[in-house]
Write an enzyme that holds these catalytic residues in place. Structure first.
Site, mmCIF file in Angstrom:
data_model
loop_
_atom_site.group_PDB
_atom_site.id
_atom_site.type_symbol
_atom_site.label_atom_id
_atom_site.label_comp_id
_atom_site.label_asym_id
_atom_site.label_seq_id
_atom_site.Cartn_x
_atom_site.Cartn_y
_atom_site.Cartn_z
ATOM 1 N N ARG A 24 47.790 36.412 42.679
ATOM 2 C CA ARG A 24 47.121 36.437 41.372
ATOM 3 C C ARG A 24 47.124 35.313 40.511
ATOM 4 N NH1 ARG A 24 49.757 41.793 39.448
ATOM 5 N NH2 ARG A 24 51.533 40.999 40.811
ATOM 6 N N ASN A 42 46.236 43.437 41.007
ATOM 7 C CA ASN A 42 46.553 44.190 42.031
ATOM 8 C C ASN A 42 46.067 45.633 42.033
ATOM 9 O OD1 ASN A 42 47.824 42.261 43.436
ATOM 10 N ND2 ASN A 42 49.729 43.128 43.209
#
Length: 795
Positions: A24, A42
């Protein structure tokens, strides 16, 4: 400002190893650099991204996403769809979302170089902190309780982060951004030093120093690590090592050794460039290395660490705790699993205090809970690549992709399957869509504690993925504990022949599930389709063709069966195997007092008392408790006993290891022994008759031929049998599987000879060739049956 017609918004679904690896923050930084807006988060399936901007920059974003992704990440699937653009000016990281749990959990990873430098830097706030980690390293599988992989779902939820750790955790440009185990001495787990009763006498760094001093003094220390306890002792101290063997009731099986540095390993062992990379890889496995000439006389390692074995299982420190401890000691230590014989590895400090009492003198523990027991992985170089012999830390639970079988896609429509593996070296697996999720090594199901650990592993793996199986797959052996477990489930069940599962595991490992080929499945024992004990099998596997009524496999050849006097007792006494083979060859003459046998056979007979010989003669003559087997593993045992290398064994494959160990590299030629074929009445199958092999081995012994030369010729005999059978069957692909192919010389010789003869050999890499791969093979067997429109042969 660009016209709206030049702005596009893309929605990305990214599946694979994309959580816990800095994915990320990578997406965030890449989008920010390209001045794109949107968000990333996520999910229980993977990573979701929405990204918006000029089309040219979006194309660059997608290209760099693939080429610049974090080194530990793996993209298995990338779905990109175009959606309507919205009014938006920035890119952000959003909270995780739930849903169906299909995301891949990263295995536990060895300490990265940046964290290593921090724990040895006196000016760093994590100086000498044994739980230092970042997105590039540290615990993953051993701490996660459920998905998605967020701190609240891990055992680190018990440790609220301090302000400094929180700032790192929330900074997308910090390497600890969303590192779920992130902690420091102020807010994270800590060490304690216990005596054998569990009384605390030191904490934090003082506890580590106390452990080092105890090891220095020759004591055995139980150390709570990443996935369980190690029993640690000075590997140079013969007295300490022998004490550990006596207490653990492990008289012969080699111990693994943890060295403080790669240079220290290279001083004692031969280390290839590839083996160096495996040792210092993020997986950090135990690597089986060849000892250097003169090793036994050097005094570097106590003789009892790996007695009568030319290899040594070595590893480097892989957690900050191990790095600090080994740096304090400065010498190699035995680091063996913290358990009693045939029991699961201990993970809880109080449990270890009770179960390891009488083995460990003292305990170095910590207060970070371990969600599941994960042992060290073992790797060996075979055929120029790493072959995993025990798949655990660093590798589990990454899945094996099934992909396609023939023209039949086995994608998300595949049934949800639970496979429970075999009885020894057990692993379990779940088949879900195009992937097989394999558990860590669970061990032999020989004790109630081991069976309880097996059942717990099944429950935890299913719970982790919210997985409810639609059917279960087991070994065809009716008495395996794993098979009995499946019988207690309220599910359709399918049994798979043991050696067929071995071959399919090798096919899956090499991503050739749809091809036909010749499977060579050699191991100790397995339940045959005819109810006898198999272990020296040549199986022809047909190509999958949907709708065709094909057999799962055809047994085209096997080794001539021979009796095992005493059944399971013969497995622990190779001399009984040799006796059974000799009786199969010459009958009652073996026990005739008037016979003048060669010295080797006379020695073998003399290893039994007159009363034992009388009982064994009666057993063999009347076929009482003398099951017959075609096992090549037992053939290795019998030859080793005949050569005087192993009359009795205290661990599995000890005799076979001894036979491989004596091969003389200076005297290796091309000679082999005869191993003729015996045709079946219908000409469909062949039995390989080993009796001329044994007769010539006995003659060589009588003529004074060196044991190392005889062992070499025996290995060559087996390899030539593979090549000859492959020629007869006519399949171009040959799959080598089963525990016998852990033997490096046998495997590499077979690979080379098959290639010379124009065949394509396949051998294991990510899935163990031993019974640790059976669960994978069981699932593949079921998938192949479904793809071919054929129900299972067993119910």
């Amino acid at each position: 400002m660009l016209p709206q017609s030049e702005i596009e918004r893309l929605k990305l679904t990214i599946k694979g190893v994309v959580q816990g690896v800095g994915f990320r923050p990578f997406i965030y930084c890449l989008a920010s650099e390209l001045n794109l807006s949107g968000w990333v988060n996520n999910s229980a399936q993977g990573v979701f991204v929405e990204v918006q901007g000029p089309k040219a920059r979006l194309r660059e974003f997608l290209d760099r996403l693939q080429t610049e992704k974090p080194p530990l990440s793996q993209i298995h699937e990338l779905q990109v769809t175009s959606i309507a653009a919205i009014a938006e000016t920035r890119f952000e990281i959003r909270p995780s979302v739930s849903g169906e749990k299909t995301a891949l959990i990263l295995p536990d990873l060895a300490t990265c170089p940046q964290c290593w430098r921090e724990i040895f830097d006196p000016d760093n706030r994590r100086y000498r902190y044994p739980f230092t980690n970042c997105t590039h390293c540290g615990p993953r599988y051993t701490i996660v309780r459920r998905l998605p992989y967020d701190r609240r779902n891990t055992t680190m939820s018990a440790f609220p982060m301090c302000a400094e750790c929180r700032a790192e955790y929330e900074n997308p440009r910090d390497r600890r951004f969303h590192a779920q185990p992130n902690a420091c001495p102020r807010c994270g787990p800590h060490l304690e030093w216990w005596d054998e009763t569990g009384r605390v006498s030191a904490r934090h760094d003082d506890a580590l120093i106390a452990a080092a001093r105890a090891i220095d003094a020759g004591q055995i220390v139980a150390v709570k690590g990443l996935g369980g306890f190690h029993l640690i002792a000075d590997a140079r101290d013969e007295t300490a090592v022998r004490r550990l063997r006596d207490r653990k009731q492990r008289p012969d099986k080699p111990f693994a050794v943890m060295y403080p540095s790669l240079d220290a390993i290279a001083a004692d062992c031969q280390v290839s460039p590839e083996e160096r990379e495996w040792l210092r890889s993020p997986q950090g496995p135990i690597v089986l290395l060849t000892k250097k000439p003169g090793f036994e006389d050097s005094g570097a390692i106590a003789p009892s660490v790996a007695p009568r074995n030319p290899t040594l299982g070595v590893m480097l420190p892989y957690t900050p705790l191990h790095h600090l401890l080994l740096a304090e000691l400065g010498y190699p230590v035995v680091a063996t699993s913290g358990n009693r014989s045939d029991e699961p590895i201990c993970t809880d400090a109080e449990e270890a205090r009770d179960r390891l009492r009488g083995i460990a003198d003292c305990f170095l523990v910590h207060n970070r809970a371990i969600a599941r027991a994960v042992d060290d992985s073992i790797v060996r170089a075979i055929g120029g690549r790493a072959t995993i012999l025990r798949r655990a830390r660093g590798y589990a639970p990454l899945p094996i992709a099934t992909g396609l079988v023939g023209d039949v896609p086995l994608g998300d429509s595949s049934p949800r399957l639970l496979a429970v593996g075999g009885h020894l070296k057990n692993t379990i697996a779940i088949g879900r869509g195009p992937q097989i999720f394999v558990s860590q090594h669970l061990g032999d199901l020989e004790t109630p504690q081991a069976v309880a650990g097996f059942e717990e592993a099944i429950a935890r793996l299913q719970d982790l993925y919210d997985f409810t199986p639609e059917s279960a797959v087991c070994d065809a052996h009716p008495d395996y504990r794993s098979t009995q477990f499946v019988r207690g489930l309220n599910l359709p069940r399918h049994a798979v022949q043991h050696h067929y599962a071995h071959v399919l595991a090798c096919m899956a490992d090499n991503q050739v599930l749809y091809e036909s080929g010749l499977g060579v499945a050699w191991d100790g024992t397995g339940y045959g389709s005819d109810g006898t004990i198999w272990g020296g099998e040549f199986l022809r596997i047909p190509a999958i063709a949907e709708g065709e009524d094909l057999p799962e496999f055809t047994r085209v050849a096997y080794f001539r069966p021979f009796p095992l006097p005493g059944g399971d007792r013969a497995v622990k006494e190779p001399r009984r195997v040799a006796l059974g083979m000799l009786y199969e060859a010459v009958g009652d003459r073996l026990f005739a007092a008037s016979e003048d046998f060669s010295p080797a056979i006379a020695r073998l007979l003399g290893s039994f008392t007159p009363q034992e010989r009388q009982v064994l003669h009666r057993m063999l003559g009347r076929s009482l408790n003398t099951p017959k087997t075609s096992s090549v593993g037992r053939l290795f045992d019998g030859v080793a006993a005949l050569l005087g290398l192993a009359d009795r064994c205290s661990f599995e494959a000890q005799a076979a290891i001894a036979l491989e160990a004596v091969i003389d590299p200076e005297a290796i030629g091309e000679d082999s022994y005869p191993l003729p074929w015996q045709w079946s009445d219908d000409g469909a199958t062949v039995a390989l008759d080993w009796t001329p092999t044994i007769a010539e081995i006995a003659d060589d012994l009588a003529d004074g031929v060196a044991v190392g030369v005889i062992s070499c010729k025996f290995h060559h005999t087996l390899v030539e049998a593979i090549v000859a059978t492959a020629r007869r069957v006519g399949e171009s692909s040959v799959f080598l599987s089963g525990g016998c192919f852990q033997n490096r010389y046998l495997s590499e010789r077979a690979i080379a000879r098959l290639q010379q003869a124009g065949f394509t050999p396949y051998w294991h890499r990510q899935i163990p060739p031993n019974d640790g791969g059976i669960a994978v093979g069981q699932i593949v067997a079921r998938l192949r049956a479904i793809a071919s429109g054929r129900p299972s042969d067993y119910r």
